[in-house]
Design an enzyme around this catalytic site. Structure first.
Site, mmCIF file in Angstrom:
data_model
loop_
_atom_site.group_PDB
_atom_site.id
_atom_site.type_symbol
_atom_site.label_atom_id
_atom_site.label_comp_id
_atom_site.label_asym_id
_atom_site.label_seq_id
_atom_site.Cartn_x
_atom_site.Cartn_y
_atom_site.Cartn_z
ATOM 1 N N ASP A 106 0.855 -1.174 -0.003
ATOM 2 C CA ASP A 106 0.017 -0.086 0.123
ATOM 3 C C ASP A 106 0.972 1.223 -0.034
ATOM 4 O O ASP A 106 1.968 1.220 0.852
ATOM 5 C CB ASP A 106 -1.041 0.123 1.194
ATOM 6 C CG ASP A 106 -2.372 0.621 0.843
ATOM 7 O OD1 ASP A 106 -2.235 1.474 0.410
ATOM 8 O OD2 ASP A 106 -3.185 0.246 1.560
ATOM 9 N N ASP A 208 -3.092 4.656 -2.228
ATOM 10 C CA ASP A 208 -4.162 5.292 -1.584
ATOM 11 C C ASP A 208 -4.542 6.608 -2.101
ATOM 12 O O ASP A 208 -3.710 7.459 -2.421
ATOM 13 C CB ASP A 208 -3.557 5.305 -0.210
ATOM 14 C CG ASP A 208 -4.741 5.589 0.676
ATOM 15 O OD1 ASP A 208 -5.273 4.830 0.884
ATOM 16 O OD2 ASP A 208 -4.596 6.560 1.524
ATOM 17 N N GLU A 250 -6.320 3.959 -5.965
ATOM 18 C CA GLU A 250 -7.828 4.185 -5.370
ATOM 19 C C GLU A 250 -7.955 5.800 -5.718
ATOM 20 O O GLU A 250 -7.328 6.532 -5.658
ATOM 21 C CB GLU A 250 -7.612 4.032 -4.018
ATOM 22 C CG GLU A 250 -8.891 4.446 -2.958
ATOM 23 C CD GLU A 250 -8.847 4.705 -1.760
ATOM 24 O OE1 GLU A 250 -9.912 4.440 -1.093
ATOM 25 O OE2 GLU A 250 -7.937 5.339 -1.295
ATOM 26 N N HIS A 324 -11.312 -2.888 3.431
ATOM 27 C CA HIS A 324 -11.155 -2.438 4.607
ATOM 28 C C HIS A 324 -11.987 -1.310 5.033
ATOM 29 O O HIS A 324 -12.299 -1.027 6.217
ATOM 30 C CB HIS A 324 -9.690 -2.304 5.140
ATOM 31 C CG HIS A 324 -9.178 -1.181 4.593
ATOM 32 N ND1 HIS A 324 -9.047 -1.134 3.073
ATOM 33 C CD2 HIS A 324 -8.741 0.043 4.878
ATOM 34 C CE1 HIS A 324 -8.391 -0.062 2.690
ATOM 35 N NE2 HIS A 324 -8.253 0.560 4.041
ATOM 36 N N ASP A 325 -12.668 -0.472 4.046
ATOM 37 C CA ASP A 325 -13.235 0.702 4.411
ATOM 38 C C ASP A 325 -14.844 0.420 4.326
ATOM 39 O O ASP A 325 -15.746 1.396 4.179
ATOM 40 C CB ASP A 325 -13.067 1.865 3.406
ATOM 41 C CG ASP A 325 -11.429 2.286 3.495
ATOM 42 O OD1 ASP A 325 -11.011 2.243 4.831
ATOM 43 O OD2 ASP A 325 -10.989 2.611 2.485
HETATM 44 O O1 ISL Z 1 -14.524 5.072 3.124
HETATM 45 C C1 ISL Z 1 -14.484 6.151 2.715
HETATM 46 C C2 ISL Z 1 -14.937 7.061 2.114
HETATM 47 O O2 ISL Z 1 -15.859 8.107 2.759
HETATM 48 C C3 ISL Z 1 -13.246 6.926 3.532
HETATM 49 O O3 ISL Z 1 -13.324 6.601 4.928
HETATM 50 C C4 ISL Z 1 -11.869 6.774 3.226
HETATM 51 O O4 ISL Z 1 -11.226 7.371 3.966
HETATM 52 C C5 ISL Z 1 -11.580 6.658 1.536
HETATM 53 O O5 ISL Z 1 -12.128 5.489 1.058
HETATM 54 C C6 ISL Z 1 -9.999 6.732 1.435
HETATM 55 O O6 ISL Z 1 -9.280 5.495 1.842
HETATM 56 C C7 ISL Z 1 -8.146 5.458 2.086
HETATM 57 O O7 ISL Z 1 -7.705 6.398 2.488
HETATM 58 C C8 ISL Z 1 -7.659 6.865 3.967
HETATM 59 C C9 ISL Z 1 -7.713 5.501 4.763
HETATM 60 O O8 ISL Z 1 -8.179 6.033 5.858
HETATM 61 C C10 ISL Z 1 -8.560 4.293 4.254
HETATM 62 O O9 ISL Z 1 -8.457 3.452 4.983
HETATM 63 C C11 ISL Z 1 -7.906 4.151 2.761
HETATM 64 O O10 ISL Z 1 -8.457 2.917 2.106
HETATM 65 C C12 ISL Z 1 -6.893 7.846 4.330
HETATM 66 O O11 ISL Z 1 -5.457 7.139 4.284
#
Ligand code: ISL
Ligand code: CA
Length: 561
Positions: A106, A208, A250, A324-325
Site C-alpha cells: 500500500d 491510496d 484508489e 477494509h473501508d
Molecule cells: O470510506 C471512505 C469514503 O468515505 C473513507 O473512509 C476513506 O477514507 C476513503 O475511502 C479513502 O480511503 C483510503 O485513505 C484513507 C484511509 O483511512 C483508508 O483506509 C484508505 O483506504 C486515508 O489514508
C-alpha cells in the site's frame, strides 16, 4: 463502442490473477499482543496458496502511530514494530513468492503522519526545506481557515499552527497532513522510497487516494487536480517503467470519462483504478455513507455495466465489492442470515466472472459478515468517531448514528479473521484490538474449508477458472436484462467460446424470461444451487441462485460444477 485499433493488448500476469487484501492488524496475531502481524501472515500463506490467489495487497505495514491503522505513516522505510521486522517482511516476500504469490504494498503518499520527521521539521521552521513538503496557507482575510473544505474524517480540513501563524491542510485527520506534490524534492524522495521497496522484490503498489495528489488548493480543486497525470507519468518514468509489476490507484473521483487517463495502455501511468461508483450509488446523496439507501439493483447494474463498457478495449477494470473501508458484501448486498452461503457465492460469481482483476478482502472467502455493535464505545475507527462528533453536533441521535455506523462504518468489516470456532476465533491468544464477531462459532475458515460446498470452495473455483479459461479473463462483456430489478445477467465471448452468467439478487424465487441472445447449452461451470447446463425459455431462479454456463471449445478443458 470504440473498435480496437493497432496490435492486440499484451497479456500481463495480473490479467489472469486474483488479488487478496490483507488488513494486517486483523489477520493473524503470532505473539498474543492482540494485533495481527507479519509472522502471522506468513503462517497463513498456505490458506492463500490453496485459494489460488496471484498476489496479496497488504494494507500499510510501515512505522506509524496508527491513528488510522497505518494510513498515517511516520517512516516509509521502516516496518511497524508491532507488525514485525525487516527480516520478517523479506521472509514474507520470499515465502509468498515460493507459492507463486506476489506482495503488493500500500502506497500512502497523499499524506504522512504528523509524526513523520518531515512534518516535525516542517512545523519547526518555515525555513526548513521540509516546510514546503506540506501545504500551508495563511488564515483567511477575516480570520479562520483558508477555505471551508471539510476533512473526510469530520471537522475542518485545516489546522492552525500558532507558532507559524499558518494552517496546514489535511484532507483526512489532523494527524495526516497532506504532502505538497508541487515540491520536486519531495517527489524525488517518494520515488526513491518506491524504488527501494520495488528492489526488494515486491509485485506492485496499491496507491491510496491517488486522485488527490494533483490538487490545486488555491483554485479549490482537490480531486483529480490539474497536476495529477503529470505526476503519475513522472512516477511511472522514475519507478515503474521496465518493471513487471502491477499498480492500482484508489480514486473516489474517477469517472468513466476520466478512467482511461489513469489506466489507458499508452498513458504510462497505472494499470488499474479502484473506482467506487457502484458503492456510492448506495449512499444517501446528501448525508453520505452513514445514511445508506436501500439497495437498487437496476442502478447498481447500470454503473457496473457502464464500467465494463468504458474499459472494454483499453484500460482494465478492478472488480471488488469489499475492502477494509466497506461493509461486508453478504451483509450489504446479500443475506447474512438464512441465505448467507448462497448469497456470498452469488455475489462472488457475478463479480469474478466479469472482465477485470478481482480482489477478495480477507474473510470474504469464508462468507464473514458485518459485526453488529450495540454501543458506540465498541468502535475504534477515527472516521466513525470523527463523524460522530460532527453528526451529534448537528442533532443526529445516538441510535440513528449507531444504525448508520453499523451499516456503513469501517470497523464492522475490520473484526479479526475467523480461523476457527475456538476462543477469539484463534486470531490471537491475547485480547484482540477490536472485538471478534461471536458468529465465529459457526463462521470460520476451518469449518468452511471442510465443507465441499462451502464459500471457500466456491471462491477457489472462480479463481481457478480465471487462470485457466481465457473467456473468463478476456471475453467481451455484454449485459442483459438491464431493467430487471432482481436478476443480474451477462455474457462473455471470446472466439467460439461463450459464457452466460445469471444471478438472482433477491431472497425470493424469481421467474426470468431468458432473452434469445442469452440462451445457450453447454457445461455448467459455476453454480450455488442445482446444475443448469441449459439457459433457455423461462427459468425459475431460486433465492440468490447464481449459475454460469460455458459453451464452446473451452468446455473440454473444464469440469462441470
Ligand atoms: O470510506 C471512505 C469514503 O468515505 C473513507 O473512509 C476513506 O477514507 C476513503 O475511502 C479513502 O480511503 C483510503 O485513505 C484513507 C484511509 O483511512 C483508508 O483506509 C484508505 O483506504 C486515508 O489514508
Ligand atoms: Ca501481534
Amino acid at each position: 463502442m470504440t473498435p480496437t485499433t493497432g496490435a492486440p493488448a499484451p497479456t500481463r500476469w495480473w490479467h489472469t490473477a486474483t488479488g487478496y487484501q490483507i488488513y494486517p492488524r486483523s489477520f493473524c496475531d503470532s505473539n498474543g499482543d492482540g494485533i495481527g502481524d507479519i509472522p502471522g501472515i506468513v503462517s497463513k500463506l498456505d490458506h492463500l496458496a490453496d485459494l489460488g490467489v496471484g498476489f496479496i495487497w497488504l494494507s500499510p505495514i510501515y512505522r506509524s502511530p496508527m491513528a488510522d491503522n497505518g494510513y498515517d505513516i511516520s517512516d516509509y522505510g521502516a516496518i511497524a514494530p508491532e507488525y514485525g521486522t525487516q527480516a520478517d517482511f523479506d521472509r514474507l516476500v520470499a515465502e509468498a513468492r515460493a507459492r507463486g504469490i506476489g506482495i503488493v504494498m500500500d502506497l500512502v503518499v497523499n499524506h504522512t503522519s504528523s509524526d513523520h520527521r518531515w512534518f516535525h521539521a516542517a512545523k519547526a521552521s518555515e525555513d526548513a526545506p521540509e516546510h514546503d513538503y506540506y501545504i500551508w496557507r495563511p488564515p483567511a482575510a477575516g480570520g479562520g481557515p483558508p477555505d471551508d473544505r471539510r476533512s473526510s474524517f469530520g471537522g475542518p480540513a485545516w489546522t492552525f499552527v500558532p507558532q507559524l501563524g499558518r494552517y496546514y491542510l489535511h484532507l483526512f485527520s489532523p494527524d495526516q497532513p497532506d504532502l505538497n506534490w508541487a515540491n520536486p524534492a519531495l517527489r524525488a524522495q517518494i520515488y526513491a522510497m518506491m524504488n527501494g521497496w520495488l528492489d526488494r522484490g515486491i509485485a506492485g503498489f496499491r496507491m491510496d487516494v491517488i486522485d488527490l495528489i494533483g490538487k490545486d488548493v488555491d483554485a479549490g480543486v482537490y480531486e483529480e487536480g490539474p497536476h495529477l497525470h503529470a505526476y503519475l507519468q513522472e512516477m511511472h518514468r522514475e519507478t515503474l517503467a521496465d518493471r513487471d509489476v502491477m499498480t492500482v490507484g484508489e480514486s473516489w473521483s474517477v469517472s468513466r470519462d476520466t478512467a482511461l487517463l489513469y489506466c489507458g495502455r499508452d498513458r504510462a501511468e497505472l494499470d488499474m483504478v479502484f473506482q467506487f461508483d457502484h458503492i456510492r450509488q448506495g449512499w444517501d446523496p446528501v448525508l453520505g455513507k452513514f445514511k445508506p439507501r436501500p439497495f437498487d439493483l437496476v442502478g447498481f447494474k447500470k454503473v457496473l455495466n457502464g464500467w465494463q463498457a468504458a474499459l472494454a478495449d483499453d484500460g482494465w477494470n478492478s472488480l471488488f465489492l469489499s475492502n477494509h473501508d466497506l461493509p461486508r458484501p453478504v451483509s450489504r448486498y446479500g443475506d447474512d442470515g438464512r441465505h448467507r452461503v448462497a448469497s456470498a457465492k452469488m455475489l462472488a460469481t457475478v463479480f469474478h466472472l466479469m472482465k477485470g482483476t478481482p480482489f477478495i478482502y480477507q474473510g470474504e472467502e469464508i462468507g464473514m459478515t458485518n459485526i453488529a455493535f450495540t454501543r458506540l464505545d465498541q468502535f475504534r475507527d477515527i472516521e466513525t468517531l470523527g463523524h460522530y462528533a460532527d453528526q451529534s453536533a448537528a442533532g443526529v441521535s445516538d441510535a440513528d448514528f449507531l444504525a448508520g455506523a453499523n451499516a456503513n462504518g469501517r470497523d464492522n468489516a475490520r473484526t479479526p479473521m475467523q480461523w476457527t470456532s475456538g476462543p477469539r476465533a484463534d486470531f490471537t491468544s491475547g485480547t484482540p484490538w477490536i472485538e471478534t464477531n461471536p458468529n465465529h462459532a459457526f463462521i470460520n475458515a476451518e469449518a468452511d474449508r471442510a465443507d465441499p460446498n462451502g464459500v471457500f470452495a466456491h471462491y477457489r473455483r472462480l479463481v481457478h477458472l480465471r487462470r485457466t479459461v481465457p473467456v473468463v479473463a478476456f471475453g467481451r462483456y455484454r449485459p442483459f436484462a438491464e431493467e430487471d430489478p432482481a436478476v443480474f445477467a451477462y455474457t462473455r465471448t471470446l472466439g467460439d467460446d461463450r459464457m452466460a452468467v445469471i444471478a438472482n439478487f433477491t431472497d425470493a424465487e424469481v421467474r426470468f424470461a431468458v432473452p434469445d441472445d442469452l440462451a445457450l447449452a453447454g457445461t455448467c461451470i459455476v453454480r450455488n444451487r442445482n446444475p443448469r447446463p441449459t439457459i433457455a425459455d423461462v427459468m425459475t431462479l431460486e433465492p440468490y441462485e447464481a449459475v454460469a454456463v460455458l459453451q464452446g471449445p473451452a468446455e473440454s478443458a473444464v469440469s462441470a460444477a
